[in-house]
Design a protein around this motif. Structure first.
Motif, PDB file in Angstrom:
ATOM      1  N   HIS A 130      16.403   1.102  -0.516  1.00 15.91           N
ATOM      2  CA  HIS A 130      16.208  -0.125   0.241  1.00 15.91           C
ATOM      3  C   HIS A 130      16.513   0.163   1.706  1.00 15.91           C
ATOM      4  CE1 HIS A 130      16.491  -3.435  -3.100  1.00 15.91           C
ATOM      5  NE2 HIS A 130      15.263  -3.018  -2.903  1.00 15.91           N
ATOM      6  N   THR A 175       2.418  -5.921   5.184  1.00 15.45           N
ATOM      7  CA  THR A 175       3.468  -6.933   5.054  1.00 15.45           C
ATOM      8  C   THR A 175       4.753  -6.344   5.597  1.00 15.45           C
ATOM      9  OG1 THR A 175       4.151  -6.189   2.863  1.00 15.45           O
ATOM     10  CG2 THR A 175       2.421  -7.861   2.945  1.00 15.45           C
ATOM     11  N   SER A 176       5.754  -7.190   5.788  1.00 16.63           N
ATOM     12  CA  SER A 176       7.054  -6.672   6.229  1.00 16.63           C
ATOM     13  C   SER A 176       7.619  -5.729   5.170  1.00 16.63           C
ATOM     14  CB  SER A 176       8.025  -7.825   6.487  1.00 16.63           C
ATOM     15  OG  SER A 176       8.211  -8.614   5.329  1.00 16.63           O
ATOM     16  N   ARG A 177       7.344  -6.027   3.894  1.00 15.90           N
ATOM     17  CA  ARG A 177       7.809  -5.146   2.822  1.00 15.90           C
ATOM     18  C   ARG A 177       7.152  -3.772   2.920  1.00 15.90           C
ATOM     19  NH1 ARG A 177       6.534  -6.078  -3.547  1.00 15.90           N
ATOM     20  NH2 ARG A 177       7.525  -4.199  -4.340  1.00 15.90           N
ATOM     21  N   ARG A 178       5.872  -3.748   3.286  1.00 15.35           N
ATOM     22  CA  ARG A 178       5.192  -2.469   3.429  1.00 15.35           C
ATOM     23  C   ARG A 178       5.807  -1.658   4.563  1.00 15.35           C
ATOM     24  NH1 ARG A 178       0.640   0.368   2.354  1.00 15.35           N
ATOM     25  NH2 ARG A 178      -0.273   1.597   4.038  1.00 15.35           N
ATOM     26  N   SER A 203       8.839  -1.885   5.745  1.00 14.26           N
ATOM     27  CA  SER A 203      10.156  -1.412   5.309  1.00 14.26           C
ATOM     28  C   SER A 203      10.014  -0.240   4.363  1.00 14.26           C
ATOM     29  CB  SER A 203      10.922  -2.544   4.614  1.00 14.26           C
ATOM     30  OG  SER A 203      11.195  -3.591   5.517  1.00 14.26           O
TER      31      SER A 203
END
Length: 356
Positions: free
Chosen positions: A82, A118-121, A123
């Motif tokens: 993470h 996306t922000s998840r991508r 990160s």
């Protein structure tokens, strides 16, 4: 166990006393990092990483100030993929990569990266870059899983308590590596983001059912930023000023939760104080906390609810001009001896000692 010694400002810590093991917990609100300096200058153990904006990596700052050039970095461990635990890895590898002897990574370490932006991508891509930097190092590889141990010096043992061998859990938190460092009679438990319950029963409920002694530690890095997902009675064995419980805030996720009071309230009912590496608010409204940095839970909650700009922290005398807290300000350091005594503790300018 003995009562905790009075804290001292970390600026007064010029060098590390080689008679003791020193545990640094760094957390500016955008992640966490652990640096453990072994006694007798035998070397360092590092876990995870954090960085705040353009500031230096938390691990790099600690190593630059306190590591002797001839001290090996015996092991680096990324407990789970993470970003709040992986930020700053690239800079660590660029600065100290040649000194790292062992790189310990989760077996399933690829970050889930969606195909669309996306922000998840974003990160996920940053985590992947950190892992790639670690894998390029000329270091021995180790899978972080139950039964493994980190190679350390005489008198020090580091055991991996989770995740299980060949785990297939989808949630990286469920597969977090919990690491128990034993230095003589002094135990240090690094809780990562491991929850109480996981699909494979490898969370705290499973660990403490099979290894109850794992909770009898002098220093506990509280799991998952104080979230109630990791509250477990056996892990938080009652004490009153005898152990060092320390947690890092995760400001974007409002952890530890001080509005609904689902985090520190429960923990403080079992042990006091809780060491918080920095206030759980945006760095843009943080101000340094006057030493010794003690604050009641009620006052801290009011601070978080109000999110003031330029207003003193209620019952503390602080600077009234907001400024971004630096990574070097957001830490606690604990010195322990092999008899199981916490002999000294130091706090950064943003660190808090929270009481009921």
């Amino acid at each position: 166990m003995s009562p905790l010694p009075d804290s001292v400002e970390v600026g007064s810590l010029a060098t590390l006393d080689p008679r003791f093991m020193h545990v640094f917990v760094v957390g500016p609100g955008e992640g966490e990092a652990i640096a453990v300096a072994l006694a007798n200058r035998a070397g360092w153990i590092l876990a995870d990483g954090c960085k705040s904006g353009a500031a230096e990596s938390g691990l790099v700052e600690v190593l630059r100030r306190y590591r002797h050039p001839d001290e090996p970095i015996l092991a680096y461990a990324l407990t789970h993929p993470h970003l709040d635990h992986a930020r700053g890895i690239v800079e660590l590898c660029e600065t100290y990569g040649d000194a790292i002897k062992v790189v310990a990574l989760p077996r399933s370490r690829s970050a889930a990266v969606p195909s669309h932006v996306t922000s998840r991508r974003i990160s996920g891509q940053k985590v992947a870059r950190g892992i790639a930097a670690l894998e390029r190092l000329p270091a021995t590889r180790l899978d972080l899983e139950v039964g493994a141990s980190l190679p350390l010096g005489p008198g020090v043992v580091a055991q991996i308590l989770s995740p299980p061998v060949n785990h297939t859990m989808d949630d990286p938190n469920d597969a977090s590596a919990a690491i128990l460092i034993q230095y003589g009679s002094a135990g240090v438990l690094l809780g990562s983001d491991l929850p109480t319950d996981t699909p494979s029963n490898s969370g705290w409920r499973g660990i403490l059912a099979s290894s109850p002694a794992a909770s009898d530690v002098l220093v506990l890095k509280i799991p998952h930023h104080g979230s109630q997902t990791s509250h477990h009675d056996d892990l938080f064995r009652p004490h009153d000023g005898e152990r060092a419980w320390v947690t890092t805030p995760f400001n974007n996720h409002h952890l530890p939760d001080l509005i609904e009071m689902t985090g520190l309230t429960w923990i403080l009912a079992r042990g006091r104080p809780v060491h918080l590496t920095s206030p759980p608010v945006s760095k843009h409204v943080q101000v340094p906390v006057a030493h010794p940095g003690r604050m009641s839970l009620a006052a801290l909650r009011t601070r978080v609810e109000a999110k003031p700009i330029g207003i003193p922290l209620l019952d503390l005398a602080v600077e009234t001009t907001p400024r971004a807290i630096q990574v070097k300000d957001s830490l606690w350091c604990f010195a322990v001896d092999d008899a199981g005594t916490l002999v000294s503790r130091w706090r950064g300018a943003a660190a808090l000692e929270v009481t009921p």
